[in-house]
Structure formats: C-alpha cells, structure tokens
Design an enzyme around this catalytic site. Sequence first.
Site, PDB file in Angstrom:
ATOM      1  N   CYS A 159       6.018   2.210  19.661  1.00  0.00           N
ATOM      2  CA  CYS A 159       5.623   3.451  20.326  1.00  0.00           C
ATOM      3  C   CYS A 159       5.980   3.439  21.811  1.00  0.00           C
ATOM      4  O   CYS A 159       5.850   4.460  22.491  1.00  0.00           O
ATOM      5  CB  CYS A 159       4.134   3.704  20.151  1.00  0.00           C
ATOM      6  SG  CYS A 159       3.116   2.435  20.943  1.00  0.00           S
TER       7      CYS A 159
ATOM      8  N   HIS B 139      -5.008  -6.596 -10.434  1.00  0.00           N
ATOM      9  CA  HIS B 139      -5.417  -7.282  -9.201  1.00  0.00           C
ATOM     10  C   HIS B 139      -6.049  -8.649  -9.493  1.00  0.00           C
ATOM     11  O   HIS B 139      -5.945  -9.562  -8.678  1.00  0.00           O
ATOM     12  CB  HIS B 139      -6.336  -6.408  -8.330  1.00  0.00           C
ATOM     13  CG  HIS B 139      -7.642  -6.040  -8.919  1.00  0.00           C
ATOM     14  ND1 HIS B 139      -7.827  -4.884  -9.635  1.00  0.00           N
ATOM     15  CD2 HIS B 139      -8.843  -6.662  -8.874  1.00  0.00           C
ATOM     16  CE1 HIS B 139      -9.089  -4.809 -10.010  1.00  0.00           C
ATOM     17  NE2 HIS B 139      -9.729  -5.873  -9.559  1.00  0.00           N
TER      18      HIS B 139
ATOM     19  N   THR C 278       0.854  -1.179   0.000  1.00  0.00           N
ATOM     20  CA  THR C 278       0.000   0.000   0.000  1.00  0.00           C
ATOM     21  C   THR C 278       0.897   1.238   0.000  1.00  0.00           C
ATOM     22  O   THR C 278       2.100   1.155   0.275  1.00  0.00           O
ATOM     23  CB  THR C 278      -0.918   0.042   1.246  1.00  0.00           C
ATOM     24  OG1 THR C 278      -0.117   0.153   2.415  1.00  0.00           O
ATOM     25  CG2 THR C 278      -1.818  -1.185   1.311  1.00  0.00           C
TER      26      THR C 278
ATOM     27  N   ASP D  40      -2.630  -3.899   8.879  1.00  0.00           N
ATOM     28  CA  ASP D  40      -2.919  -2.829   9.835  1.00  0.00           C
ATOM     29  C   ASP D  40      -4.419  -2.701  10.074  1.00  0.00           C
ATOM     30  O   ASP D  40      -5.234  -3.317   9.378  1.00  0.00           O
ATOM     31  CB  ASP D  40      -2.297  -1.501   9.388  1.00  0.00           C
ATOM     32  CG  ASP D  40      -2.869  -0.949   8.086  1.00  0.00           C
ATOM     33  OD1 ASP D  40      -3.912  -1.437   7.594  1.00  0.00           O
ATOM     34  OD2 ASP D  40      -2.271   0.000   7.547  1.00  0.00           O
ATOM     35  N   ALA D  41      -4.795  -1.919  11.085  1.00  0.00           N
ATOM     36  CA  ALA D  41      -6.203  -1.758  11.454  1.00  0.00           C
ATOM     37  C   ALA D  41      -7.023  -1.168  10.313  1.00  0.00           C
ATOM     38  O   ALA D  41      -8.170  -1.582  10.084  1.00  0.00           O
ATOM     39  CB  ALA D  41      -6.319  -0.877  12.704  1.00  0.00           C
ATOM     40  N   ASN D  42      -6.453  -0.228   9.590  1.00  0.00           N
ATOM     41  CA  ASN D  42      -7.166   0.409   8.490  1.00  0.00           C
ATOM     42  C   ASN D  42      -7.515  -0.601   7.388  1.00  0.00           C
ATOM     43  O   ASN D  42      -8.662  -0.677   6.937  1.00  0.00           O
ATOM     44  CB  ASN D  42      -6.320   1.559   7.924  1.00  0.00           C
ATOM     45  CG  ASN D  42      -7.026   2.315   6.838  1.00  0.00           C
ATOM     46  OD1 ASN D  42      -8.157   2.757   7.000  1.00  0.00           O
ATOM     47  ND2 ASN D  42      -6.367   2.469   5.705  1.00  0.00           N
ATOM     48  N   THR D  43      -6.545  -1.381   6.978  1.00  0.00           N
ATOM     49  CA  THR D  43      -6.784  -2.334   5.899  1.00  0.00           C
ATOM     50  C   THR D  43      -7.646  -3.495   6.379  1.00  0.00           C
ATOM     51  O   THR D  43      -8.467  -4.016   5.615  1.00  0.00           O
ATOM     52  CB  THR D  43      -5.454  -2.821   5.295  1.00  0.00           C
ATOM     53  OG1 THR D  43      -4.672  -1.672   4.924  1.00  0.00           O
ATOM     54  CG2 THR D  43      -5.677  -3.676   4.069  1.00  0.00           C
TER      55      THR D  43
END
Length: 187
Positions: free
Chosen positions: A160, A75, A38, A91-94
């Site tokens: 983090c 795709h 991405t 990730d959380a978004n995907t």
Amino acid sequence: MVNILLGCTGSVATIKLPILVKSLLELQPDIHIRVITTERARHFFNSHDIPEQVQVFDDDREWKSWSTRGDPVLHIELGKWADLLLIAPLDANTLAKVANGISDNLLTCTARAWDLSKPLLFCPAMNTRMYEHPLTASQIALLQTWGYRLVPVVNKTLMCGDTGEGGMAEVSTVVEFVQNCVLNKML
C-alpha cells in the site's frame, strides 16, 4: 517423508505462495505439500503457478467431500495427514478467528482441530496500523501459549506504500523455520 499443510489467507503476501511452495519442495526430496486457501487468498495467486503435485483445497472442497454419516471430514483428514501446519501469510482477520476459536472455513476448522503435539508455524502479514493494534499482540501471544510458533514480521515498505512493521517474513526465513521443525522431527 514429511507432510506439510500450508494455509494461506487474504493478505497480499499470498502472492509469494508459488515461490514458498517451490522453496519448501526443494528442502528435501520426500516433502509433500498440500495447500489450504481461504476464499480471499485465491485473489492473490493463480492455481496454475502451483506445482502439479501439490493439491490445493478450499471451502468448496470441504463441503463437497461430505454427504453422509461416516464420510471423511476434510479438515480432520488434512490434520491427520500433516506433520506440520504452516499458515503463511496469516492475515489479521484469520488471526482473530483462530485466537477466538472461530471455525468458519476449511483453514480455521483445520487449525481448531490441530493436534497440538505437532508444530504449527504462523507468519502474520498485515498493514502496520493493523499490526500495531493492541489486539494483534495479545492474539499472537495467545497463539504462542498454545505452542504455536511465530515467524516474526518484518519492517518494510508494504504494497500500500506504508512503511513499518507487519510485512510477512521473507520466504527464505519461513523456509528456515520449517527446516528447523523438519530437522527436529527427524532427530
């Protein structure tokens, strides 16, 4: 011969991509890998660290490869080529996009068009607060109802500085899951 399509998303765990690719290539001599990244994932790795024989695809490649009716759709072609789709990290978004059918980039379009008779493994990776949100568990469970295979997160100190659940599984664990799929395909 086994063709692995490896998707990576905008998680800091994408820094493990070069090691993951090299480890997968060492599984057996006839493994071929293509990577879908991405836009946000590109921030976390250098293309020069990916072995030369591994093609890296992104959204620009999707749009530039098609110009008229009858041209291949990237795709779809990548999905046909691959024996296995591994999304590491997811990730959380995907995760939310895939769970809700949103297909707004090369990776999510490939996942949406994935042949469910072939394995899809996913490795969540996100901050503990995001991982512990109720949506995350329901989205993971939904993907599993489709036959997608979860590579569980680990509890660790994240980049983090927070400590808790949400870290992507170790590369060796991811490779073990892939190896089990590859061995099952060959039996």
